[in-house]
Design a protein around this motif. Structure first.
Motif, PDB file in Angstrom:
ATOM      1  N   ILE A 134      59.190  25.435  24.104  1.00 19.92           N
ATOM      2  CA  ILE A 134      58.576  25.778  25.389  1.00 19.92           C
ATOM      3  C   ILE A 134      57.077  25.519  25.270  1.00 19.92           C
ATOM      4  N   PRO A 135      56.613  24.330  25.667  1.00 21.83           N
ATOM      5  CA  PRO A 135      55.179  24.035  25.531  1.00 21.83           C
ATOM      6  C   PRO A 135      54.345  24.799  26.545  1.00 21.83           C
ATOM      7  N   THR A 136      53.222  25.324  26.081  1.00 20.56           N
ATOM      8  CA  THR A 136      52.284  26.008  26.966  1.00 20.56           C
ATOM      9  C   THR A 136      50.984  25.229  27.091  1.00 20.56           C
ATOM     10  N   THR A 137      50.943  24.053  26.472  1.00 18.97           N
ATOM     11  CA  THR A 137      49.836  23.119  26.651  1.00 18.97           C
ATOM     12  C   THR A 137      50.424  21.767  27.026  1.00 18.97           C
ATOM     13  N   ALA A 138      49.627  20.946  27.691  1.00 19.77           N
ATOM     14  CA  ALA A 138      50.081  19.608  28.080  1.00 19.77           C
ATOM     15  C   ALA A 138      49.339  18.603  27.225  1.00 19.77           C
ATOM     16  N   GLY A 139      49.873  18.368  26.020  1.00 21.24           N
ATOM     17  CA  GLY A 139      49.159  17.476  25.111  1.00 21.24           C
ATOM     18  C   GLY A 139      50.006  16.858  24.031  1.00 21.24           C
ATOM     19  N   THR A 140      50.504  17.669  23.109  1.00 23.73           N
ATOM     20  CA  THR A 140      51.158  17.086  21.940  1.00 23.73           C
ATOM     21  C   THR A 140      52.522  16.492  22.257  1.00 23.73           C
ATOM     22  N   GLY A 141      53.248  17.089  23.203  1.00 21.96           N
ATOM     23  CA  GLY A 141      54.585  16.595  23.501  1.00 21.96           C
ATOM     24  C   GLY A 141      55.563  16.785  22.361  1.00 21.96           C
ATOM     25  N   SER A 142      55.252  17.702  21.448  1.00 19.44           N
ATOM     26  CA  SER A 142      56.108  17.907  20.281  1.00 19.44           C
ATOM     27  C   SER A 142      57.504  18.379  20.657  1.00 19.44           C
ATOM     28  N   GLU A 143      57.671  18.824  21.904  1.00 17.48           N
ATOM     29  CA  GLU A 143      58.981  19.292  22.353  1.00 17.48           C
ATOM     30  C   GLU A 143      60.022  18.172  22.406  1.00 17.48           C
ATOM     31  N   VAL A 144      59.587  16.904  22.331  1.00 13.49           N
ATOM     32  CA  VAL A 144      60.541  15.793  22.370  1.00 13.49           C
ATOM     33  C   VAL A 144      60.333  14.794  21.233  1.00 13.49           C
ATOM     34  N   THR A 145      59.592  15.185  20.189  1.00 13.44           N
ATOM     35  CA  THR A 145      59.349  14.242  19.099  1.00 13.44           C
ATOM     36  C   THR A 145      60.196  14.555  17.876  1.00 13.44           C
ATOM     37  N   LEU A 146      60.295  13.548  17.000  1.00 11.17           N
ATOM     38  CA  LEU A 146      61.130  13.668  15.812  1.00 11.17           C
ATOM     39  C   LEU A 146      60.343  14.051  14.567  1.00 11.17           C
ATOM     40  N   VAL A 147      59.084  14.443  14.720  1.00 10.79           N
ATOM     41  CA  VAL A 147      58.253  14.785  13.572  1.00 10.79           C
ATOM     42  C   VAL A 147      57.600  16.151  13.756  1.00 10.79           C
ATOM     43  N   ALA A 148      57.203  16.711  12.628  1.00  7.63           N
ATOM     44  CA  ALA A 148      56.327  17.877  12.601  1.00  7.63           C
ATOM     45  C   ALA A 148      55.150  17.515  11.711  1.00  7.63           C
ATOM     46  N   ALA A 183      39.723  25.728  30.229  1.00  7.48           N
ATOM     47  CA  ALA A 183      39.363  24.378  30.677  1.00  7.48           C
ATOM     48  C   ALA A 183      39.240  23.403  29.511  1.00  7.48           C
ATOM     49  N   MET A 184      38.562  23.812  28.428  1.00  5.91           N
ATOM     50  CA  MET A 184      38.359  22.875  27.328  1.00  5.91           C
ATOM     51  C   MET A 184      39.659  22.569  26.594  1.00  5.91           C
ATOM     52  N   VAL A 185      40.527  23.564  26.449  1.00  2.00           N
ATOM     53  CA  VAL A 185      41.826  23.306  25.820  1.00  2.00           C
ATOM     54  C   VAL A 185      42.648  22.364  26.705  1.00  2.00           C
ATOM     55  N   THR A 186      42.604  22.586  28.011  1.00  5.88           N
ATOM     56  CA  THR A 186      43.273  21.677  28.942  1.00  5.88           C
ATOM     57  C   THR A 186      42.730  20.266  28.789  1.00  5.88           C
ATOM     58  N   ALA A 187      41.417  20.154  28.622  1.00  7.14           N
ATOM     59  CA  ALA A 187      40.770  18.845  28.522  1.00  7.14           C
ATOM     60  C   ALA A 187      41.209  18.105  27.265  1.00  7.14           C
ATOM     61  N   TYR A 188      41.087  18.744  26.097  1.00  6.95           N
ATOM     62  CA  TYR A 188      41.379  17.972  24.890  1.00  6.95           C
ATOM     63  C   TYR A 188      42.869  17.796  24.640  1.00  6.95           C
ATOM     64  N   THR A 189      43.705  18.714  25.111  1.00  3.06           N
ATOM     65  CA  THR A 189      45.140  18.465  24.988  1.00  3.06           C
ATOM     66  C   THR A 189      45.567  17.351  25.941  1.00  3.06           C
ATOM     67  N   GLY A 190      44.960  17.312  27.122  1.00  2.00           N
ATOM     68  CA  GLY A 190      45.254  16.217  28.043  1.00  2.00           C
ATOM     69  C   GLY A 190      44.835  14.868  27.483  1.00  2.00           C
ATOM     70  N   MET A 191      43.710  14.831  26.787  1.00  2.00           N
ATOM     71  CA  MET A 191      43.272  13.585  26.158  1.00  2.00           C
ATOM     72  C   MET A 191      44.182  13.203  24.993  1.00  2.00           C
ATOM     73  N   ASP A 192      44.774  14.183  24.350  1.00  2.00           N
ATOM     74  CA  ASP A 192      45.770  13.888  23.317  1.00  2.00           C
ATOM     75  C   ASP A 192      46.966  13.179  23.936  1.00  2.00           C
TER      76      ASP A 192
END
Length: 381
Positions: A134-148, A183-192
């Motif tokens: 359950i992602p609470t940030t919009a950045g890494t997309g780890s919810e659908v990736t095959l790596v940690a 705001a800043m977390v939204t900014a840098y996770t979005g840039m990720d």
């Protein structure tokens, strides 16, 4: 050369879709370990998840000590608690750090040993425990990736544990959970997320299916990230960014990434910067480096986001794409230089040496020697 695209993760999305969590959890068992971080607890989101699980008849134990750059110890502690509590599945709530920790702990729960035993791809024998992300940030997309991606503080290095068997069973995208994100977390996770899309789009293993998804994702991020970062109560922008993050990472499983991520991992390991912030600072500089071989793709980006028109030369269009990334970063408050996020000159040789050996560098569209990486780093220190 053949190509493949694989996504076993069930994606549930929509405002308020957290209510679907108990039904999905019960498919894997009635007892769960919730993996999260102190920030999620203090923001009240953990309490909300616990209440939904309790109402749906799912018992849970909580591990809430995930660090910003999660460590081997985080994964091993979470696995130990899952084993002691009799958890049948893990529910990750948070950003990539919590999701990667849960994915790693799921490997340990069913395979034992230390996480260091499984560095690389498909190094474990048994199927990991099921994970709902359950992602609470919009950045890494780890919810659908095959790596940690995890950290080893003793060696000041990050490493990857990966397998298609580690991919979460369910990704639950409820943008309501991102509304309180600073705001800043939204900014840098979005840039990720933007970095994922651009590096996937220009990877040496790109394919038509991933190109279509990535170009759409890049366009969406340019449209919605400024609003999400600067007017965080905008529901439409929050939802669009959460979907965009997920879409960008869906493609990375097939295309892999590039030099931004190869450099960002050692940057974070040596100075403790957040992963998304490191990617955000590095992205324009790496795009400059890649321009000689990525010109055609960058030109298509510029046209898609409206930064250039078809009357211009392809080179001019490509340069305008890079300029648009720089302007977007400035608009949402991303620092321009590595020194601003804690990198010191004496660390550059170590970072460059490590980056050159990270696997993401191998799929970058332009090969880079250690000297190239160090020159790039010095230019933006």
């Amino acid at each position: 050369m053949y190509q493949s695209f694989y996504l076993p993760t069930k994606i549930i999305s929509g405002w308020g879709s957290l209510q679907e969590l108990p039904g999905e959890a019960l498919k894997w068992g009635g007892r769960a370990l919730v993996v999260t971080d102190p920030g999620i607890r203090s923001a009240g989101l953990l309490e909300k998840v616990e209440a939904v699980l309790a109402a749906g008849g799912v018992a849970c134990t909580v591990y809430a000590d995930v660090q910003a750059n999660p460590t081997i110890q985080n994964a091993e502690d979470a696995a130990k608690l899952a084993r002691e509590s009799g958890a049948q599945l893990l529910i990750a709530v948070g950003g990539g750090s919590s999701i990667d920790t849960a994915k790693s702990a799921a490997v340990l729960l069913n395979n034992g040993g230390s996480l260091a035993d499984y560095v690389g791809f498909d190094r474990f024998a048994n199927q990991p425990a099921p994970v709902i992300a359950i992602p609470t940030t919009a950045g890494t997309g780890s919810e659908v990736t095959l790596v940690a991606v995890m950290a080893d503080p003793a060696s000041h290095r990050k490493f990857t544990v990966g397998s298609t068997r580690m991919m979460p069973k369910v990704a639950l995208l409820d943008a309501e959970l991102t509304m309180g994100l600073p705001a800043m977390v939204t900014a840098y996770t979005g840039m990720d997320a933007l970095t994922h899309a651009i590096e996937s789009y220009t990877s040496i293993t790109t394919q038509p299916l991933t190109d279509a998804v990535n170009l759409s994702t890049i366009t969406s991020i340019f449209e919605h990230l400024p609003t999400a970062a600067l007017r965080g109560d905008n529901k439409q922008a929050r939802e669009a960014m959460l979907y965009s993050s997920c879409m960008a990472s869906m493609t990375c499983n097939s295309t892999f990434l590039g030099l931004v991520h190869a450099i960002a991992s050692p940057v974070c390991a040596v100075c403790g910067a957040a992963h998304g912030m490191a990617c955000a600072v590095l992205l324009p500089a790496v795009m400059d480096y890649n321009l000689p071989v990525a010109q055609k793709k960058y030109a298509k980006i510029a046209l898609a986001i409206g930064a250039a028109d078809r009357s211009e030369s392809e080179r001019d269009q490509a340069e305008k794409a890079i300029g648009a990334v720089r302007r977007l970063s400035e608009e949402i408050g991303i620092p321009r230089r590595l020194g601003q996020i804690g990198v010191k000159e004496e660390q550059l040789d170590q970072i460059a040496g490590a980056a050159w050996n990270y696997p993401q560098a191998l799929s970058n569209c332009r090969r880079a020697a250690k000297a190239d990486v160090e020159a790039l780093l010095r230019a933006i220190l």
